[in-house]
Design an enzyme around this catalytic site. Sequence first.
Site, PDB file in Angstrom:
ATOM      1  N   ASN A  74      44.525  -4.518  34.916  1.00  0.00           N
ATOM      2  CA  ASN A  74      44.810  -4.008  33.438  1.00  0.00           C
ATOM      3  C   ASN A  74      44.321  -5.034  32.479  1.00  0.00           C
ATOM      4  OD1 ASN A  74      46.460  -3.477  31.052  1.00  0.00           O
ATOM      5  ND2 ASN A  74      47.656  -1.880  32.421  1.00  0.00           N
TER       6      ASN A  74
ATOM      7  N   SER B  22      50.582  -1.199  24.614  1.00  0.00           N
ATOM      8  CA  SER B  22      51.587  -2.257  24.223  1.00  0.00           C
ATOM      9  C   SER B  22      51.918  -2.337  22.858  1.00  0.00           C
ATOM     10  CB  SER B  22      50.887  -3.591  24.787  1.00  0.00           C
ATOM     11  OG  SER B  22      51.945  -4.523  24.418  1.00  0.00           O
TER      12      SER B  22
END
EC number: 1.3.5.2
Length: 363
Positions: free
Chosen positions: A156, A192
Amino acid sequence: MRLYPAFFKAAFSWMDPELAHTLGFAGIKLAHRTGLGRVLSRVTAPDEGAEVNVMGLTFPSPFGLAAGFDKGATGTHALTQLGFGHVEIGTVTGQAQPGNPRPRLFRLVRDRAVINRMGFNNDGAEAVAPRVAAALQTLAQESIRTGRRRPVVGVNIGKTKAVGLEDAAADYVRSTRVLAPYADYLVVNVSSPNTPGLRQLQELDALRPLLLAVRAEADRVTGRRVPLLVKIAPDLADEDVTAVADLALELGLDGIVATNTTIAREGLGLRTNHDDVAACGAGGLSGAPLRRRSLEVLRLLKEHAGEQLVLVSVGGVTTARDVMERLDAGASLVQGYTAFLYEGPFWAGRINRGLRRAAREGR
């Protein structure tokens, strides 16, 4: 009888959550180094019948560990010995960075949730890449020795905090250049809440060139098609979720990871005192309270994209029943993380046993 909840209460509940994570992860790695992990894997491993073929890869089971636990690929092999069918490394950024100031991780024990504002603390792509390569080599050797399917290792990637949004694509490309050769699959994290401005990259005008650049670089440096997914936030409006799905289809992405943590605090049914939640401050909330919205987004994506996209469902997954619910709702793969902190090292093994029972009962 499950002993871990009592052990957690005695050993970790009083401790700073980030320190508890560090010590717990150290214990997992110690078990691996002493050979205990190999013994544990005999009882935690998924059945051969649990294998799933997704994105041209064979996963030992549909259940894996989400990004965030092993940010630097320092304990990947140890984690797979606990029964995870795949481990997603990261989030990794183009440059090493310390993340946000501490404290930055908070427990909501009554809700089996956490709030984090870690800020992509990691060693940087160039440091992490050789560790991923080493982990894959070790896992391949173990697969030959045991005759069991090798767990899948995804990576990721996110944006370095010091890099401006106008240079974000170049930063993601930098990570792709060094990590893609070793990744079984890549996830572009634009969701995020803990890196300023990052979620703006979910807007289509910014997301399209970024994903195109990552796709092109991954193809260039590997000579193979590395499966590419994008990870989205649960806080997107439904029309924005489907817009990202349309873009993924347009660009030929392999799938979507849904969802990341939420910045919401209302409407989650939190049992923790409101003032205690507020005292934690900003950050992304994960765990059981995210279950409903994560499932909603999964169903929306499945209805919109059908079989055209691989859907990886994450958010509020605790039990084998939760995993089966996500699979029934259209997920190809399911991930968890926060429940790992509360359930302990045998969590994945319990889920694998639950999936085994369900398969035997024809569910």
